[in-house]
Scaffold this motif. Sequence first.
Motif, PDB file in Angstrom:
ATOM      1  N   GLN A   1      11.433  -2.654  -4.247  1.00  0.00           N
ATOM      2  CA  GLN A   1      10.352  -2.283  -3.396  1.00  0.00           C
ATOM      3  C   GLN A   1       9.649  -2.714  -3.039  1.00  0.00           C
ATOM      4  O   GLN A   1       9.484  -2.312  -1.780  1.00  0.00           O
ATOM      5  CB  GLN A   1       9.051  -2.291  -4.860  1.00  0.00           C
ATOM      6  CG  GLN A   1       7.271  -2.146  -4.425  1.00  0.00           C
ATOM      7  CD  GLN A   1       6.608  -2.379  -5.103  1.00  0.00           C
ATOM      8  OE1 GLN A   1       6.797  -2.827  -5.976  1.00  0.00           O
ATOM      9  NE2 GLN A   1       5.558  -1.958  -4.705  1.00  0.00           N
ATOM     10  N   LYS A   2      10.005  -3.776  -2.825  1.00  0.00           N
ATOM     11  CA  LYS A   2       9.553  -5.634  -2.222  1.00  0.00           C
ATOM     12  C   LYS A   2      10.625  -5.067  -1.060  1.00  0.00           C
ATOM     13  O   LYS A   2       9.722  -5.828   0.144  1.00  0.00           O
ATOM     14  CB  LYS A   2       9.114  -6.923  -2.833  1.00  0.00           C
ATOM     15  CG  LYS A   2       7.831  -6.873  -3.551  1.00  0.00           C
ATOM     16  CD  LYS A   2       7.767  -8.095  -4.019  1.00  0.00           C
ATOM     17  CE  LYS A   2       6.535  -8.189  -5.288  1.00  0.00           C
ATOM     18  NZ  LYS A   2       6.636  -8.417  -6.051  1.00  0.00           N
TER      19      LYS A   2
ATOM     20  N   GLN B   1       9.718  -2.479   1.403  1.00  0.00           N
ATOM     21  CA  GLN B   1       8.470  -2.298   1.821  1.00  0.00           C
ATOM     22  C   GLN B   1       8.949  -3.401   3.292  1.00  0.00           C
ATOM     23  O   GLN B   1       8.191  -2.455   4.189  1.00  0.00           O
ATOM     24  CB  GLN B   1       7.201  -2.941   0.853  1.00  0.00           C
ATOM     25  CG  GLN B   1       6.153  -2.923   1.824  1.00  0.00           C
ATOM     26  CD  GLN B   1       5.509  -1.697   1.672  1.00  0.00           C
ATOM     27  OE1 GLN B   1       5.021  -0.801   1.033  1.00  0.00           O
ATOM     28  NE2 GLN B   1       5.907  -0.706   2.950  1.00  0.00           N
TER      29      GLN B   1
ATOM     30  N   PRO C   1       3.473   2.660   3.107  1.00  0.00           N
ATOM     31  CA  PRO C   1       3.223   2.556   1.835  1.00  0.00           C
ATOM     32  C   PRO C   1       4.582   2.714   0.755  1.00  0.00           C
ATOM     33  O   PRO C   1       4.765   3.735   0.104  1.00  0.00           O
ATOM     34  CB  PRO C   1       2.124   2.930   1.099  1.00  0.00           C
ATOM     35  CG  PRO C   1       0.976   2.710   2.034  1.00  0.00           C
ATOM     36  CD  PRO C   1       2.329   3.460   3.302  1.00  0.00           C
ATOM     37  N   VAL C   2       5.317   1.653  -0.483  1.00  0.00           N
ATOM     38  CA  VAL C   2       6.077   2.351  -1.377  1.00  0.00           C
ATOM     39  C   VAL C   2       5.000   1.291  -2.516  1.00  0.00           C
ATOM     40  O   VAL C   2       4.709   0.570  -3.101  1.00  0.00           O
ATOM     41  CB  VAL C   2       7.051   1.023  -0.579  1.00  0.00           C
ATOM     42  CG1 VAL C   2       8.475   1.550  -1.670  1.00  0.00           C
ATOM     43  CG2 VAL C   2       7.143   1.624   0.331  1.00  0.00           C
TER      44      VAL C   2
END
Length: 350
Positions: free
Chosen positions: A88-89, A92, A98-99
């Motif tokens: 995710q990070k 992103q 947005p994730v």
Amino acid sequence: MQKESLKSKKGILLVNLGSPKSTSVPDVKEYLDEFLMDERVIDYRWIFRALLVRGIILRTRPPKSAEAYKTVWTDEGSPLIAITEKIQKKLQKLVDVPVEIGMRYAEPSIETGIRKLVEQGISEIVLFPLYPQYAMSTTETVIEKAEEVRKAKFPNIKINYVQPFYNRDIYINCLAESIKEKLPENFDALQFSYHGVPERHIYKTDPSNTCKIDDSNCINSQVESHNARCYRHQCFKTSEAVIEKLGIPKEKAIVSFQSRLGKDKWIEPYTDETLETIPSKGVKNLAIVCPAFVSDCLETLEEISVEGKEEFLHAGGENFHYIPCLNDEDRWIDVVKILCEERLNDFYLV
Ligand SMILES: C=CC1=C(C)c2cc3[nH]c(cc4nc(cc5[nH]c(cc1n2)c(C)c5CCC(=O)O)C(CCC(=O)O)=C4C)c(C)c3C=C
Ligand SMILES: [Fe+2]
Ligand SMILES: [Fe+2]
């Protein structure tokens, strides 16, 4: 119509399987209850499922599973969740929407993930079930759950789903490159161990009714609707494409299925039986990879890397080399980005 879509805000939800909150027996029991009471995992009528799960499995399994989880748990908690957060990070940083993440079982749930996006004003979500191959117990249950949550709690949002990607060149290239980097210099065989499913699930999800679980009807089937839904076909095709890309002779590749549960017949060959028999057939140096999982988890770190290794060495094997999952490798994040962007762009086509 197109103008309106361009105005609405988009976001991405990465969905993985999920893990217990902690390695305590009650938390593992709660997790297993939610997981195994899913009608797409144990597909019996509710009463029979409850008798099997609550009457038998949950009476004995939680302490054993909790012990297994303890051996893989890290300071960051469950490897599966920690790795999904890392994906995710990294994603992103590459996309301007947005994730968030959501798990099919336990927390953070799919509902939690959708809510976080909605709170940021998102009304169009690309939901990515993080499974390369389609199965009733993975992709299908994620989509069912997300639709249930959407209808009940967020009726005004739209969701586009990323489809299974086992046959996409970008994924195969990525997996092959990743394996190539980690392959030992000398190996007698490369084993592809996929999570198993009961045979019944294969027949149940085949809209063409043509799958006979033999090579001509399953692996080499030309029936599109079968191929789009047959987990077994997709696993063999993943392996075939990877070995072709790696230039490994077919005779050096083994496909098997791990983690079976209960007394039903699951798809074969079974990984544990294979590991016990191949040393006597001359496979002393083994490389093994688990492409049904994009992130390492209990099933790879404990069942394969520890138990599987023991079985192989005990049967006369000499070198057991586990090849980690794609996890948060940059080349894999690039693939995730492309697959999500395709579906983000599809919102404009409505
Ligand atoms: C990758 C695809 C998966 C399929 C297909 C799948 C089917 C399936 N699983 C069970 C039962 C269990 N699976 C368990 C763990 C587990 N399973 C997957 C993925 C698939 N399962 C993952 C990623 C994990 C690990 C989760 C983690 O926290 O690391 C477990 C729990 C552990 C244990 O007690 O052994 C069970 C139980 C069934 C019955 C099934 C198909 C019908
Ligand atoms: Fe599983
Ligand atoms: Fe099939």
